[in-house]
Design a protein around this motif. Structure first.
Motif, PDB file in Angstrom:
ATOM      1  N   LEU A 324      13.340  35.311  19.842  1.00 16.38           N
ATOM      2  CA  LEU A 324      12.054  34.608  19.862  1.00 16.38           C
ATOM      3  C   LEU A 324      12.014  33.720  18.625  1.00 16.38           C
ATOM      4  CD1 LEU A 324       9.071  34.216  20.824  1.00 16.38           C
ATOM      5  CD2 LEU A 324       8.491  36.153  19.342  1.00 16.38           C
ATOM      6  N   THR A 325      11.624  32.456  18.817  1.00 17.20           N
ATOM      7  CA  THR A 325      11.475  31.544  17.684  1.00 17.20           C
ATOM      8  C   THR A 325       9.998  31.226  17.487  1.00 17.20           C
ATOM      9  OG1 THR A 325      11.743  29.556  19.053  1.00 17.20           O
ATOM     10  CG2 THR A 325      13.741  30.545  18.144  1.00 17.20           C
ATOM     11  N   LEU A 326       9.608  31.054  16.223  1.00 15.26           N
ATOM     12  CA  LEU A 326       8.193  30.828  15.889  1.00 15.26           C
ATOM     13  C   LEU A 326       8.008  29.571  15.057  1.00 15.26           C
ATOM     14  CD1 LEU A 326       7.060  34.448  14.909  1.00 15.26           C
ATOM     15  CD2 LEU A 326       6.700  33.285  17.098  1.00 15.26           C
ATOM     16  N   ASP A 327       6.860  28.967  15.222  1.00 11.25           N
ATOM     17  CA  ASP A 327       6.438  27.826  14.418  1.00 11.25           C
ATOM     18  C   ASP A 327       5.977  28.356  13.060  1.00 11.25           C
ATOM     19  OD1 ASP A 327       5.087  25.762  13.161  1.00 11.25           O
ATOM     20  OD2 ASP A 327       3.999  25.119  14.941  1.00 11.25           O
ATOM     21  N   ALA A 338       0.423  36.330  19.760  1.00 13.35           N
ATOM     22  CA  ALA A 338       0.279  37.118  20.987  1.00 13.35           C
ATOM     23  C   ALA A 338       0.778  36.325  22.189  1.00 13.35           C
ATOM     24  CB  ALA A 338      -1.171  37.529  21.180  1.00 13.35           C
ATOM     25  N   GLY A 339       0.463  35.027  22.218  1.00 16.54           N
ATOM     26  CA  GLY A 339       0.898  34.189  23.331  1.00 16.54           C
ATOM     27  C   GLY A 339       2.402  34.021  23.377  1.00 16.54           C
ATOM     28  N   ARG A 340       3.024  33.832  22.209  1.00 15.38           N
ATOM     29  CA  ARG A 340       4.477  33.676  22.171  1.00 15.38           C
ATOM     30  C   ARG A 340       5.187  34.946  22.622  1.00 15.38           C
ATOM     31  NH1 ARG A 340       7.508  29.835  22.541  1.00 15.38           N
ATOM     32  NH2 ARG A 340       8.986  30.340  20.869  1.00 15.38           N
ATOM     33  N   LEU A 341       4.652  36.094  22.220  1.00 14.32           N
ATOM     34  CA  LEU A 341       5.249  37.358  22.648  1.00 14.32           C
ATOM     35  C   LEU A 341       5.054  37.582  24.139  1.00 14.32           C
ATOM     36  CD1 LEU A 341       4.271  39.506  19.575  1.00 14.32           C
ATOM     37  CD2 LEU A 341       6.597  39.169  20.388  1.00 14.32           C
ATOM     38  N   GLU A 342       3.886  37.255  24.645  1.00  9.24           N
ATOM     39  CA  GLU A 342       3.633  37.408  26.077  1.00  9.24           C
ATOM     40  C   GLU A 342       4.555  36.488  26.876  1.00  9.24           C
ATOM     41  OE1 GLU A 342       2.525  38.939  29.454  1.00  9.24           O
ATOM     42  OE2 GLU A 342       1.817  39.700  27.509  1.00  9.24           O
ATOM     43  N   ASP A 343       4.742  35.267  26.398  1.00  6.37           N
ATOM     44  CA  ASP A 343       5.645  34.333  27.065  1.00  6.37           C
ATOM     45  C   ASP A 343       7.077  34.860  27.058  1.00  6.37           C
ATOM     46  OD1 ASP A 343       6.313  31.637  28.194  1.00  6.37           O
ATOM     47  OD2 ASP A 343       7.445  31.482  26.315  1.00  6.37           O
ATOM     48  N   TYR A 344       7.496  35.446  25.944  1.00 10.74           N
ATOM     49  CA  TYR A 344       8.855  36.010  25.874  1.00 10.74           C
ATOM     50  C   TYR A 344       9.019  37.127  26.896  1.00 10.74           C
ATOM     51  CZ  TYR A 344      13.221  37.850  24.014  1.00 10.74           C
ATOM     52  OH  TYR A 344      14.528  38.269  23.887  1.00 10.74           O
ATOM     53  N   ARG A 345       8.025  38.014  26.972  1.00 10.06           N
ATOM     54  CA  ARG A 345       8.114  39.125  27.923  1.00 10.06           C
ATOM     55  C   ARG A 345       8.159  38.613  29.365  1.00 10.06           C
ATOM     56  NH1 ARG A 345       4.727  41.638  23.891  1.00 10.06           N
ATOM     57  NH2 ARG A 345       2.838  40.852  24.892  1.00 10.06           N
ATOM     58  N   ALA A 346       7.395  37.569  29.639  1.00 12.06           N
ATOM     59  CA  ALA A 346       7.399  36.995  30.991  1.00 12.06           C
ATOM     60  C   ALA A 346       8.767  36.397  31.312  1.00 12.06           C
ATOM     61  CB  ALA A 346       6.303  35.943  31.117  1.00 12.06           C
ATOM     62  N   ARG A 347       9.357  35.707  30.351  1.00 13.00           N
ATOM     63  CA  ARG A 347      10.682  35.114  30.578  1.00 13.00           C
ATOM     64  C   ARG A 347      11.738  36.200  30.754  1.00 13.00           C
ATOM     65  NH1 ARG A 347      12.268  32.707  26.166  1.00 13.00           N
ATOM     66  NH2 ARG A 347      10.399  32.830  24.880  1.00 13.00           N
ATOM     67  N   TYR A 348      11.612  37.287  29.988  1.00 12.38           N
ATOM     68  CA  TYR A 348      12.574  38.386  30.140  1.00 12.38           C
ATOM     69  C   TYR A 348      12.423  39.028  31.524  1.00 12.38           C
ATOM     70  CZ  TYR A 348      15.343  42.525  29.229  1.00 12.38           C
ATOM     71  OH  TYR A 348      16.306  43.508  29.308  1.00 12.38           O
ATOM     72  N   MET A 363      13.750  47.810  34.673  1.00 15.36           N
ATOM     73  CA  MET A 363      13.698  46.899  33.533  1.00 15.36           C
ATOM     74  C   MET A 363      13.361  47.660  32.263  1.00 15.36           C
ATOM     75  SD  MET A 363      11.502  43.376  33.034  1.00 15.36           S
ATOM     76  CE  MET A 363       9.951  44.184  32.588  1.00 15.36           C
ATOM     77  N   ARG A 364      14.089  47.341  31.206  1.00 16.64           N
ATOM     78  CA  ARG A 364      13.847  47.982  29.912  1.00 16.64           C
ATOM     79  C   ARG A 364      12.789  47.198  29.142  1.00 16.64           C
ATOM     80  NH1 ARG A 364      19.884  48.091  29.375  1.00 16.64           N
ATOM     81  NH2 ARG A 364      20.569  49.853  30.647  1.00 16.64           N
ATOM     82  N   ASP A 365      12.539  47.614  27.926  1.00 18.66           N
ATOM     83  CA  ASP A 365      11.531  46.987  27.063  1.00 18.66           C
ATOM     84  C   ASP A 365      11.723  45.470  27.015  1.00 18.66           C
ATOM     85  OD1 ASP A 365       9.773  46.249  25.090  1.00 18.66           O
ATOM     86  OD2 ASP A 365      10.786  47.328  23.479  1.00 18.66           O
ATOM     87  N   PRO A 366      10.726  44.693  27.438  1.00 22.46           N
ATOM     88  CA  PRO A 366      10.896  43.234  27.469  1.00 22.46           C
ATOM     89  C   PRO A 366      10.542  42.528  26.160  1.00 22.46           C
ATOM     90  CG  PRO A 366       8.807  43.804  28.470  1.00 22.46           C
ATOM     91  CD  PRO A 366       9.459  45.115  28.067  1.00 22.46           C
ATOM     92  N   ASN A 367      10.168  43.268  25.139  1.00 16.94           N
ATOM     93  CA  ASN A 367       9.837  42.647  23.853  1.00 16.94           C
ATOM     94  C   ASN A 367      11.105  42.127  23.170  1.00 16.94           C
ATOM     95  OD1 ASN A 367       6.881  43.071  23.322  1.00 16.94           O
ATOM     96  ND2 ASN A 367       7.472  45.185  23.772  1.00 16.94           N
ATOM     97  N   PRO A 368      10.970  41.086  22.354  1.00 22.14           N
ATOM     98  CA  PRO A 368      12.153  40.574  21.654  1.00 22.14           C
ATOM     99  C   PRO A 368      12.665  41.556  20.617  1.00 22.14           C
ATOM    100  CG  PRO A 368      10.166  39.531  20.815  1.00 22.14           C
ATOM    101  CD  PRO A 368       9.750  40.345  22.006  1.00 22.14           C
ATOM    102  N   VAL A 369      13.945  41.499  20.367  1.00 18.54           N
ATOM    103  CA  VAL A 369      14.565  42.250  19.272  1.00 18.54           C
ATOM    104  C   VAL A 369      14.647  41.376  18.025  1.00 18.54           C
ATOM    105  CG1 VAL A 369      16.700  43.357  18.480  1.00 18.54           C
ATOM    106  CG2 VAL A 369      15.878  43.750  20.818  1.00 18.54           C
ATOM    107  N   VAL A 370      14.992  40.113  18.225  1.00 18.23           N
ATOM    108  CA  VAL A 370      15.211  39.188  17.112  1.00 18.23           C
ATOM    109  C   VAL A 370      14.112  38.129  17.106  1.00 18.23           C
ATOM    110  CG1 VAL A 370      16.815  37.560  16.039  1.00 18.23           C
ATOM    111  CG2 VAL A 370      17.697  39.543  17.295  1.00 18.23           C
ATOM    112  N   VAL A 371      13.506  37.910  15.945  1.00 15.65           N
ATOM    113  CA  VAL A 371      12.490  36.867  15.751  1.00 15.65           C
ATOM    114  C   VAL A 371      12.968  35.979  14.607  1.00 15.65           C
ATOM    115  CG1 VAL A 371      10.078  36.357  15.246  1.00 15.65           C
ATOM    116  CG2 VAL A 371      10.673  38.443  16.515  1.00 15.65           C
TER     117      VAL A 371
END
Length: 705
Positions: A324-327, A338-348, A363-371
């Motif tokens: 996940l990349t952040l501004d 919250a929106g960026r994390l939700e978007d990542y989970r949706a893409r996963y 499906m396993r945990d859809p949260n990012p490992v690397v930020v």
């Protein structure tokens, strides 16, 4: 935040690859058996991060043994077993298989579609009842004719393996002495292809496995080791010549913050991210701002390359398909995060739905490992601190690979379906299922004040024993370091941190909680234990003594609780445990300052429980009495003063006095207090707040009702 530039700017040449040194010692190797030489070679390779990463790579030797059943000579393949780490393993980390039985499995091999069933045959080749499971890479070693084989994943070689220019570079560097095989998952089929490739190309020193690494060999343990080191050094020097031509990743467009600003930004960000990551268990974070990461996240090509994801299976299994990349200008914007994390989970979830078949695991945990954050660095989250740290280190390896791959061509990531097939591989799922059940406090983060004292140290030990990460604070830096060292030795340095802190100093308290946030990602448990004790008749109680008791016991608890509340709110709740005293409930002679301050602390806990309830923050109190053994408080004037108040000898007679005074006639130890703290801190007391547990062996005056 850090400066955003309009265009790439000239910077220093790209960070070069480290050229590994030959660390073989004939004197260290002298007198070792073939298995012992294999272990020596493996430990040398695995302890050098320029050669392979933690848990990565495998080594083997074909050894003449005596069959324990027939007494006949046999050749046994000693090969790193499943799940081991060649840098730290011992001899029992090797699987041992009959080579002829392993080679005989070829007649059972049906096709690539039935690859996984071959793993079920490997236990039937076991030599001498060895319980260490053979890994999926065993056929790669067994089907090659060489006595000693190394398969490693150095960044410099994976950079070749993951570049569009890698095959040409391999020919250019070694002039045909190193072969090349296209990408394929490790397993039986790859072992056969590798054997056939080597047979068709005699004289090879090794074979590059596209997207994966290298496999190489030698006639002796030393020759094999030296061949491996030389191949890596050749690749590193070749890449460094290309990297020296200019900045990496298209040049810098985002300058890094100063070191203290990066750490402060991470401390603010990590609890927010952690609080927005739903799941059955909390996660632990790890922050890194090494030069390689800052070079990458600040570059023109950062977003493009990050989206490609990792290439080497060893990296990918630790880091997920992409980060996940952040501004960096929006790190304090909770809605954005919250929106960026939700978007990542949706893409996963979309990735899973596109790639999964009916037989694949859920499906396993859809949260990012690397930020990744330009100007700040790299943050990783996992179920425990060690896994989070290793995931970050693996992504650091991936950055190195991208830098080298782009220097000679275009970086190539794993195909999405291939990536999924590795992540959800039945063999990987089986490995996950074999892992031990997490400890009750795994993923939880605690801060213990007064941690160098008897109760504090015992409490930290109890929490760490059940899997918690613990930040120790104390104003006595020497004693604090001793406690940190002891607990790190017992539970591993990953899960124990320390910060010198005087609980009466507002800035020091704030800094300690910031340290907890950046070292572990947040806070779930606060044990407000720091204290002192004083005894004096009221006429002899000076204003300074009165204020000292209230400063440490009351104001110190207030400052720590106030610092804990915002972190716990971000995490969706938490547990604060205040160490009170029997004297908070029972009057005692010649201790009005101490006893009344402890009473104030108990009532402060009740007030905090009222305020915290709506946020899921529980606040409870443990009241000890006469914890003499192991206590620093009782080593000072308090012992003499309390003995004087009761007219007894301050030596052994004092402990005996308190024991006999108790209803149960038992001594109270620091470990007894720690058990009560653990109960309040853990989910076992999830429905308890504003409660008091007396751990005093029974004292009627201190009954809470």
């Amino acid at each position: 935040m850090s400066e955003v530039l309009d265009r790439p700017v000239a910077t220093a040449a790209a960070i070069p690859f480290v050229v590994p040194a030959n660390r073989w010692s004939d004197s260290d190797a002298a007198g070792k058996s073939e298995p012992e030489l294999l272990l020596y070679r493996s430990n040398l390779l695995g302890s050098d991060l320029t050669v392979t990463n933690f848990g990565g790579g495998n080594t083997s030797a074909k050894v003449a043994e005596t069959d324990p059943l027939s007494g006949e000579p046999v050749t046994v393949l000693w090969v790193k077993g499943s799940g081991g780490d060649i840098g730290s393993m011992a001899l029992d980390g090797f699987a041992t298989v009959y080579l002829d039985k392993l080679l005989g499995l070829e007649k059972l091999y049906r096709s690539l579609e039935h690859e996984d069933e071959m793993v079920g045959y490997l236990p039937h080749t076991t030599f001498n009842l060895n319980s260490r499971a053979a890994s999926i890479d065993t056929p790669l070693h067994g089907y090659l004719p060489f006595a000693h084989i190394d398969h490693v994943h150095p960044d410099a070689l994976i950079a070749l393996a993951a570049s569009s220019g890698g095959e040409q570079a391999t020919r250019e560097i070694w002039g045909g002495a190193v072969g090349w095989l296209p990408w394929q998952r490790p397993g039986f089929d790859l072992g056969l292809k590798l054997r056939d490739h080597v047979a068709a190309n005699p004289g090879l020193r090794g074979v590059m496995l596209a997207g994966h690494g290298i496999i190489c060999w030698g006639d002796s343990a030393r020759a094999c080791y030296e061949n491996t080191i030389e191949l890596i050094a050749d690749a590193a020097r070749f890449l460094n010549a290309h990297l020296a031509r200019g900045p990496a990743f298209g040049g810098q467009v985002h300058a890094p913050l100063a070191a203290d600003e990066r750490r402060a930004a991470a401390a603010r960000l990590m609890p927010r991210l952690r609080g927005h990551m739903p799941g059955a268990r909390s996660k632990v974070g790890h922050f890194a701002d090494d030069a390689e990461t800052l070079e990458f996240v600040g570059s023109a090509d950062f977003e493009r390359l990050a989206a490609i994801g990792t290439s080497c299976p060893d990296h990918f299994l630790r880091t997920k398909i992409a980060p996940l990349t952040l501004d960096p200008t929006r790190l304090d914007d909770d809605a954005y995060l919250a929106g960026r994390l939700e978007d990542y989970r949706a893409r996963y979830a979309g990735y899973y739905e596109r790639c999964a078949g009916p037989a694949d695991p859920a499906m396993r945990d859809p949260n990012p490992v690397v930020v990744l954050v330009p100007g700040v660095g790299r943050i990783t989250f996992a179920a425990d601190k060690t896994t989070a740290r290793l995931a970050g280190e693996f992504y650091g390896n991936a950055i190195n690979v991208m830098r080298g791959a782009e220097a000679i061509g275009a970086y190539i990531g794993l195909d999405e379906q291939e990536a999924f097939d590795i992540e959800y591989w039945a063999l990987e799922e089986a490995k996950l299922q074999r892992m031990p059940k997490p400890k009750p406090l795994a993923g939880r983060i605690a801060l213990v004040t007064g941690a160098a004292g008897g109760i504090g140290a015992a409490t930290a030990r109890r929490l760490a024993a059940d899997g918690a990460c613990v930040l120790l604070t104390d104003r006595d830096e020497t004693a604090l370091e001793g406690t940190r060292t002891a607990l790190a030795k017992a539970f591993g340095r990953d899960v124990i941190r320390a910060a010198a802190c005087d609980v009466t100093q507002e800035k020091e308290v704030a800094d300690a909680f910031s340290t907890c946030a950046v070292e572990f990602g947040g806070l779930d448990m606060l044990v407000a234990n720091a204290g002192l004790a004083s005894s004096a008749p009221i006429e002899e109680t000076t204003l300074a003594l009165w204020r000292k008791n209230y400063d440490v016991l009351v104001e110190g608890t207030f400052l720590n609780a106030r610092a804990a509340f915002p972190l716990m709110k971000m995490q969706g709740g938490g547990s604060i445990v205040i160490i009170g005293s029997k004297n908070a409930l029972a009057a005692t002679p010649n201790a009005s300052a101490y006893a009344s301050a402890k009473a104030a602390v108990v009532h402060l806990g009740r007030c905090l429980a009222l305020e915290g309830a709506e946020f899921g923050i529980r606040v409870n109190v443990v009241n000890p009495d006469a914890v003499i053994r192991g206590s620093r408080i009782w080593d000072g004037d308090w012992r003499k003063e309390r003995a004087g108040a009761y007219g007894i000898d301050p030596g052994e007679e004092l402990e005996d006095f308190y024991r006999k005074r108790s209803m149960l006639k038992r001594n109270v130890l620091p470990e007894d207090i720690a058990e009560a703290v653990y109960w309040f801190a853990s989910d076992a007391s999830a429905k308890s707040t504003a409660n008091i547990i007396n751990v005093d062996a029974g004292n009627a005056q201190a009954f809470t009702r």
